[in-house]
Motif scaffolding. Structure first.
Motif, PDB file in Angstrom:
ATOM      1  N   SER A 182       4.926   5.594 -11.301  1.00 50.54           N
ATOM      2  CA  SER A 182       3.893   6.490 -12.407  1.00 50.54           C
ATOM      3  C   SER A 182       4.715   7.282 -12.896  1.00 50.54           C
ATOM      4  O   SER A 182       4.707   8.530 -12.621  1.00 50.54           O
ATOM      5  CB  SER A 182       2.673   6.692 -11.387  1.00 50.54           C
ATOM      6  OG  SER A 182       1.802   7.284 -12.399  1.00 50.54           O
ATOM      7  N   SER A 230       2.743  10.272 -14.837  1.00 51.84           N
ATOM      8  CA  SER A 230       1.838  11.261 -13.922  1.00 51.84           C
ATOM      9  C   SER A 230       2.638  12.657 -13.837  1.00 51.84           C
ATOM     10  O   SER A 230       3.579  12.744 -13.530  1.00 51.84           O
ATOM     11  CB  SER A 230       1.720  10.621 -12.474  1.00 51.84           C
ATOM     12  OG  SER A 230       0.871  11.462 -11.658  1.00 51.84           O
ATOM     13  N   ALA A 259       7.880   7.847  -6.486  1.00 54.35           N
ATOM     14  CA  ALA A 259       6.626   8.037  -7.314  1.00 54.35           C
ATOM     15  C   ALA A 259       6.758   8.007  -8.731  1.00 54.35           C
ATOM     16  O   ALA A 259       5.813   7.698  -9.562  1.00 54.35           O
ATOM     17  CB  ALA A 259       5.989   9.275  -6.670  1.00 54.35           C
ATOM     18  N   THR A 293       2.258   2.633  -3.397  1.00 53.44           N
ATOM     19  CA  THR A 293       1.224   3.286  -4.568  1.00 53.44           C
ATOM     20  C   THR A 293       1.645   4.475  -4.688  1.00 53.44           C
ATOM     21  O   THR A 293       2.013   5.239  -3.805  1.00 53.44           O
ATOM     22  CB  THR A 293      -0.043   3.107  -4.078  1.00 53.44           C
ATOM     23  OG1 THR A 293      -0.385   3.893  -2.819  1.00 53.44           O
ATOM     24  CG2 THR A 293      -0.298   1.393  -3.726  1.00 53.44           C
ATOM     25  N   ALA A 294       1.140   4.810  -5.765  1.00 53.36           N
ATOM     26  CA  ALA A 294       1.576   6.385  -6.341  1.00 53.36           C
ATOM     27  C   ALA A 294       0.758   7.527  -5.613  1.00 53.36           C
ATOM     28  O   ALA A 294       1.419   8.343  -5.316  1.00 53.36           O
ATOM     29  CB  ALA A 294       1.012   6.572  -7.809  1.00 53.36           C
ATOM     30  N   TRP A 295      -0.355   7.151  -5.190  1.00 56.53           N
ATOM     31  CA  TRP A 295      -1.250   8.047  -4.370  1.00 56.53           C
ATOM     32  C   TRP A 295      -0.345   8.381  -2.940  1.00 56.53           C
ATOM     33  O   TRP A 295      -0.339   9.417  -2.383  1.00 56.53           O
ATOM     34  CB  TRP A 295      -2.446   7.700  -4.124  1.00 56.53           C
ATOM     35  CG  TRP A 295      -3.511   8.661  -3.295  1.00 56.53           C
ATOM     36  CD1 TRP A 295      -4.129   9.654  -3.858  1.00 56.53           C
ATOM     37  CD2 TRP A 295      -3.539   8.953  -1.970  1.00 56.53           C
ATOM     38  NE1 TRP A 295      -4.662  10.466  -3.028  1.00 56.53           N
ATOM     39  CE2 TRP A 295      -4.262   9.989  -1.817  1.00 56.53           C
ATOM     40  CE3 TRP A 295      -3.108   8.086  -0.721  1.00 56.53           C
ATOM     41  CZ2 TRP A 295      -4.725  10.474  -0.373  1.00 56.53           C
ATOM     42  CZ3 TRP A 295      -3.512   8.399   0.453  1.00 56.53           C
ATOM     43  CH2 TRP A 295      -4.205   9.761   0.645  1.00 56.53           C
ATOM     44  N   VAL A 296      -0.058   6.936  -2.264  1.00 57.42           N
ATOM     45  CA  VAL A 296       0.528   7.194  -0.974  1.00 57.42           C
ATOM     46  C   VAL A 296       1.961   8.011  -1.062  1.00 57.42           C
ATOM     47  O   VAL A 296       2.300   8.854  -0.213  1.00 57.42           O
ATOM     48  CB  VAL A 296       0.868   5.847  -0.197  1.00 57.42           C
ATOM     49  CG1 VAL A 296       1.529   6.163   0.978  1.00 57.42           C
ATOM     50  CG2 VAL A 296      -0.667   5.402   0.142  1.00 57.42           C
ATOM     51  N   HIS A 314       0.708  -1.071  -0.017  1.00 61.16           N
ATOM     52  CA  HIS A 314       0.069  -0.072   0.142  1.00 61.16           C
ATOM     53  C   HIS A 314       0.790   1.225   0.089  1.00 61.16           C
ATOM     54  O   HIS A 314       0.490   2.311  -0.871  1.00 61.16           O
ATOM     55  CB  HIS A 314      -1.065   0.018   1.139  1.00 61.16           C
ATOM     56  CG  HIS A 314      -1.965  -1.006   1.310  1.00 61.16           C
ATOM     57  ND1 HIS A 314      -2.989  -1.221   0.353  1.00 61.16           N
ATOM     58  CD2 HIS A 314      -1.891  -2.024   1.954  1.00 61.16           C
ATOM     59  CE1 HIS A 314      -3.604  -2.213   0.539  1.00 61.16           C
ATOM     60  NE2 HIS A 314      -3.225  -2.936   1.583  1.00 61.16           N
ATOM     61  N   GLU A 369       0.885  14.716 -11.673  1.00 63.19           N
ATOM     62  CA  GLU A 369       0.587  15.267 -10.208  1.00 63.19           C
ATOM     63  C   GLU A 369       1.694  15.380  -9.438  1.00 63.19           C
ATOM     64  O   GLU A 369       2.622  14.560  -9.188  1.00 63.19           O
ATOM     65  CB  GLU A 369      -0.227  14.202  -9.537  1.00 63.19           C
ATOM     66  CG  GLU A 369      -0.763  14.572  -8.236  1.00 63.19           C
ATOM     67  CD  GLU A 369      -1.588  13.642  -7.394  1.00 63.19           C
ATOM     68  OE1 GLU A 369      -1.742  13.691  -6.166  1.00 63.19           O
ATOM     69  OE2 GLU A 369      -1.793  12.597  -8.029  1.00 63.19           O
ATOM     70  N   SER A 418       2.729  10.041  -3.349  1.00 59.69           N
ATOM     71  CA  SER A 418       2.646  11.641  -3.446  1.00 59.69           C
ATOM     72  C   SER A 418       2.139  12.277  -2.223  1.00 59.69           C
ATOM     73  O   SER A 418       2.684  13.394  -1.963  1.00 59.69           O
ATOM     74  CB  SER A 418       1.142  11.662  -4.370  1.00 59.69           C
ATOM     75  OG  SER A 418       0.811  13.093  -4.439  1.00 59.69           O
ATOM     76  N   GLN A 419       1.503  11.436  -1.333  1.00 58.83           N
ATOM     77  CA  GLN A 419       1.146  12.350  -0.106  1.00 58.83           C
ATOM     78  C   GLN A 419       2.503  12.486   1.006  1.00 58.83           C
ATOM     79  O   GLN A 419       2.732  13.360   1.535  1.00 58.83           O
ATOM     80  CB  GLN A 419       0.230  11.503   0.691  1.00 58.83           C
ATOM     81  CG  GLN A 419      -1.255  11.398  -0.162  1.00 58.83           C
ATOM     82  CD  GLN A 419      -1.593  12.884  -0.591  1.00 58.83           C
ATOM     83  OE1 GLN A 419      -1.799  13.671  -0.042  1.00 58.83           O
ATOM     84  NE2 GLN A 419      -2.109  12.670  -1.937  1.00 58.83           N
TER      85      GLN A 419
END
Length: 141
Positions: free
Chosen positions: A59, A62, A55, A28-31, A25, A64, A33-34
């Protein structure tokens, strides 16, 4: 106005929570990112750069947070990596705000402040146009 101490406290708390996640988990790109945003808020540019690199691997296309990544590379004085990032972002989407920001940071690092300012002004114009379009849609409906 937001209290800077609250931002730092929230960033530290977020990092604590994310570090307790299972590896599948966490990676992952989202975590990631945070995590990179939290390190940036804590002015821990070395850790932020590490999180941004991870990151990008997770990805690569991306956009972001790439504006923040270019700012991290600027603060770390990583001119070659910043230049490479700007070129990659332009290849992905030359009109994206993140591409303009990376180019602006690149020119700023090269002490070409006039060109850097033009790039940053393009960001401002794009944001204004987006807000204007939203206002027009809301006005029409």
């Amino acid at each position: 106005m937001t209290d800077p101490n609250a931002i730092l406290k929230n960033a530290k708390g977020a990092l604590d929570v994310f570090q307790q996640l299972p590896l599948k988990h966490y990676n992952t790109a989202w975590v990631l990112s945070q995590v990179r945003k939290a390190h940036f808020e804590l002015v821990d540019y070395i850790e932020a750069e590490r999180a941004f690199s991870n990151a990008r691997l997770a990805s690569p296309y991306s956009l972001e947070g790439m504006d923040v990544y270019s700012t991290v590379l600027y603060h770390l004085k990583e001119d070659m990596r910043l230049s490479n990032l700007a070129q990659e972002l332009i290849s992905t989407d030359r009109l994206a705000l993140q591409s303009w920001c990376a180019m602006g940071n690149c020119y700023s690092m090269q002490k070409d402040h006039e060109t850097a300012l033009k790039n940053f002004q393009c960001i401002k114009k794009q944001i204004f146009l987006r807000v204007w379009r939203i206002m027009m849609v809301l006005w029409l409906f």
